[in-house]
Design a protein around this motif. Structure first.
Motif, PDB file in Angstrom:
ATOM      1  N   LEU A 113       0.830  -1.202   0.000  1.00  0.00           N
ATOM      2  CA  LEU A 113       0.000   0.000   0.000  1.00  0.00           C
ATOM      3  C   LEU A 113       0.865   1.253   0.000  1.00  0.00           C
ATOM      4  O   LEU A 113       1.736   1.405   0.860  1.00  0.00           O
ATOM      5  N   PHE A 114       0.600   2.129  -0.955  1.00  0.00           N
ATOM      6  CA  PHE A 114       1.314   3.397  -1.055  1.00  0.00           C
ATOM      7  C   PHE A 114       0.332   4.527  -0.751  1.00  0.00           C
ATOM      8  O   PHE A 114      -0.615   4.765  -1.498  1.00  0.00           O
ATOM      9  N   ASP A 115       0.556   5.204   0.359  1.00  0.00           N
ATOM     10  CA  ASP A 115      -0.295   6.257   0.906  1.00  0.00           C
ATOM     11  C   ASP A 115      -1.640   5.685   1.332  1.00  0.00           C
ATOM     12  O   ASP A 115      -2.092   4.640   0.848  1.00  0.00           O
ATOM     13  N   CYS A 116      -2.267   6.393   2.281  1.00  0.00           N
ATOM     14  CA  CYS A 116      -3.495   5.865   2.886  1.00  0.00           C
ATOM     15  C   CYS A 116      -4.308   7.022   3.448  1.00  0.00           C
ATOM     16  O   CYS A 116      -4.450   7.183   4.657  1.00  0.00           O
TER      17      CYS A 116
ATOM     18  N   LEU B 103       4.631   5.550   2.727  1.00  0.00           N
ATOM     19  CA  LEU B 103       4.086   6.905   2.731  1.00  0.00           C
ATOM     20  C   LEU B 103       5.001   7.836   1.953  1.00  0.00           C
ATOM     21  O   LEU B 103       6.215   7.824   2.159  1.00  0.00           O
ATOM     22  N   THR B 104       4.409   8.629   1.075  1.00  0.00           N
ATOM     23  CA  THR B 104       5.212   9.607   0.342  1.00  0.00           C
ATOM     24  C   THR B 104       5.526  10.809   1.225  1.00  0.00           C
ATOM     25  O   THR B 104       6.640  11.325   1.201  1.00  0.00           O
ATOM     26  N   HIS B 105       4.527  11.255   1.989  1.00  0.00           N
ATOM     27  CA  HIS B 105       4.723  12.361   2.923  1.00  0.00           C
ATOM     28  C   HIS B 105       3.590  12.315   3.934  1.00  0.00           C
ATOM     29  O   HIS B 105       2.722  11.431   3.874  1.00  0.00           O
ATOM     30  N   LEU B 106       3.583  13.244   4.878  1.00  0.00           N
ATOM     31  CA  LEU B 106       2.722  13.118   6.042  1.00  0.00           C
ATOM     32  C   LEU B 106       1.529  14.055   6.037  1.00  0.00           C
ATOM     33  O   LEU B 106       0.901  14.274   7.078  1.00  0.00           O
ATOM     34  N   HIS B 107       1.152  14.598   4.891  1.00  0.00           N
ATOM     35  CA  HIS B 107      -0.061  15.402   4.830  1.00  0.00           C
ATOM     36  C   HIS B 107      -1.296  14.509   5.035  1.00  0.00           C
ATOM     37  O   HIS B 107      -1.307  13.335   4.652  1.00  0.00           O
ATOM     38  N   LEU B 108      -2.340  15.100   5.622  1.00  0.00           N
ATOM     39  CA  LEU B 108      -3.504  14.328   6.026  1.00  0.00           C
ATOM     40  C   LEU B 108      -4.127  13.525   4.895  1.00  0.00           C
ATOM     41  O   LEU B 108      -4.591  12.396   5.102  1.00  0.00           O
ATOM     42  N   ASP B 109      -4.181  14.089   3.693  1.00  0.00           N
ATOM     43  CA  ASP B 109      -4.851  13.379   2.601  1.00  0.00           C
ATOM     44  C   ASP B 109      -4.034  12.195   2.088  1.00  0.00           C
ATOM     45  O   ASP B 109      -4.471  11.491   1.164  1.00  0.00           O
TER      46      ASP B 109
ATOM     47  N   ILE C 165       5.775   0.305   8.376  1.00  0.00           N
ATOM     48  CA  ILE C 165       5.542   1.568   7.674  1.00  0.00           C
ATOM     49  C   ILE C 165       6.875   2.132   7.217  1.00  0.00           C
ATOM     50  O   ILE C 165       7.812   2.275   8.005  1.00  0.00           O
ATOM     51  N   TYR C 166       6.968   2.455   5.936  1.00  0.00           N
ATOM     52  CA  TYR C 166       8.113   3.163   5.368  1.00  0.00           C
ATOM     53  C   TYR C 166       7.659   4.586   5.042  1.00  0.00           C
ATOM     54  O   TYR C 166       6.557   4.797   4.518  1.00  0.00           O
ATOM     55  N   GLY C 167       8.510   5.549   5.337  1.00  0.00           N
ATOM     56  CA  GLY C 167       8.132   6.925   5.051  1.00  0.00           C
ATOM     57  C   GLY C 167       9.312   7.861   5.193  1.00  0.00           C
ATOM     58  O   GLY C 167      10.422   7.450   5.543  1.00  0.00           O
ATOM     59  N   PRO C 168       9.090   9.137   4.938  1.00  0.00           N
ATOM     60  CA  PRO C 168      10.177  10.117   5.032  1.00  0.00           C
ATOM     61  C   PRO C 168      10.596  10.352   6.476  1.00  0.00           C
ATOM     62  O   PRO C 168       9.925   9.914   7.423  1.00  0.00           O
ATOM     63  N   VAL C 169      11.714  11.032   6.636  1.00  0.00           N
ATOM     64  CA  VAL C 169      12.165  11.417   7.976  1.00  0.00           C
ATOM     65  C   VAL C 169      11.047  12.192   8.675  1.00  0.00           C
ATOM     66  O   VAL C 169      10.438  13.096   8.102  1.00  0.00           O
ATOM     67  N   GLY C 170      10.756  11.820   9.897  1.00  0.00           N
ATOM     68  CA  GLY C 170       9.651  12.410  10.647  1.00  0.00           C
ATOM     69  C   GLY C 170       8.487  11.458  10.838  1.00  0.00           C
ATOM     70  O   GLY C 170       7.594  11.713  11.649  1.00  0.00           O
ATOM     71  N   THR C 171       8.494  10.338  10.105  1.00  0.00           N
ATOM     72  CA  THR C 171       7.386   9.390  10.194  1.00  0.00           C
ATOM     73  C   THR C 171       7.279   8.774  11.589  1.00  0.00           C
ATOM     74  O   THR C 171       6.181   8.620  12.126  1.00  0.00           O
TER      75      THR C 171
END
Length: 252
Positions: free
Chosen positions: A35-38, A61-67, A89-95
């Motif tokens: 799954l890519f983004d959710c 996750l591509t980034h951490l915006h709500l959408d 979960i894989y994501g950018p720094v800050g995840t």
């Protein structure tokens, strides 16, 4: 490899759910959905697509915006309710910090879940579920990561939110399918996102070497302008151009 577009919209309510994409790969001789983004609505779209939420334990996750993240905890909880507690979960720094703060709001879940988080930067190479995944940074208002998934000679690339940028052009080189955001119609003035004229201008200077391009992350402003977006991009891009729709499935 197969793609299922779960959500092709944005933070403004419309017929499209928010961002979410499944890339199905083969792992250990079985089909495995990554799954890519959710974003909001994606948990329901998983059900509507015919996938089983119990089979999804790996999220990128591509980034951490709500959408792009608002249904992450809903998916994890749905799995916990049926006795499944492990998620990666894989994501950018800050995840990791984001998820820790989220868990602080729901202490009854905190000690009942086994969530591993791997933070990524551009240029990372991963081996996940018998496929190779490369990353690159995009150009957005927050740190964002694009993903290139390769398996058995087939390549799919997903950008998340971004302006056109050289890093994603290189990430997509030789891909069979590229999923690229196209938030607004021709002539719309915006930064941190992409419009058809912005993308075409970039392609004219930095040719895009992919077979098929699917435009996603469409704001309501794009309604009625889909064909002109396709036609404009086709003036500089020789491959196929398509508008992604929720629940559309694509073989890579």
């Amino acid at each position: 490899m197969k793609l299922t577009f779960l959500g092709t919209g944005t933070g403004i309510p419309q017929a499209r759910a928010q961002s979410g994409l499944i890339i199905e790969v083969e792992a250990g001789g079985k089909k495995k959905p990554l799954l890519f983004d959710c974003g909001c609505g994606i948990l329901q779209r998983i059900y509507e697509s015919g996938y089983d939420h119990r089979d999804i334990d790996t999220i990128f996750l591509t980034h951490l915006h709500l959408d792009h993240v608002s249904d992450v905890l809903g998916l994890i909880k749905a799995n916990w309710l049926v006795g499944l507690t492990q998620t990666h979960i894989y994501g950018p720094v800050g995840t990791a910090q984001w998820f820790d703060k989220l868990m602080a709001l729901y202490p009854y879940l905190k000690d009942r879940l086994q969530v591993n988080i791997t933070e990524l930067t551009g240029g990372t190479v991963l081996k996940v579920a018998d496929c190779t995944i490369n990353t690159a940074h995009g150009c957005h208002s927050v740190t964002t990561i694009g993903y290139r998934v390769e398996q058995a000679g087939r390549i799919a690339v997903y950008t998340g939110d971004t302006e056109p940028c050289d890093s994603f052009t290189e990430l997509a080189r030789g891909a069979h399918v590229l999923v690229y955001e196209c938030s607004f119609p021709l002539g719309f003035e915006v930064d941190n996102h992409t419009t058809p004229d912005m993308l075409a201008s970039h392609i004219s200077q930095h040719p895009l070497h992919v077979d098929r391009l699917y435009l996603t992350h469409l704001y309501p402003h794009m309604q009625g302008h889909e064909q002109e977006a396709i036609d404009h991009i086709r003036t500089v891009f020789p491959g196929e151009v398509h508008i992604a729709e929720d629940l559309m499935q694509v073989d890579v």
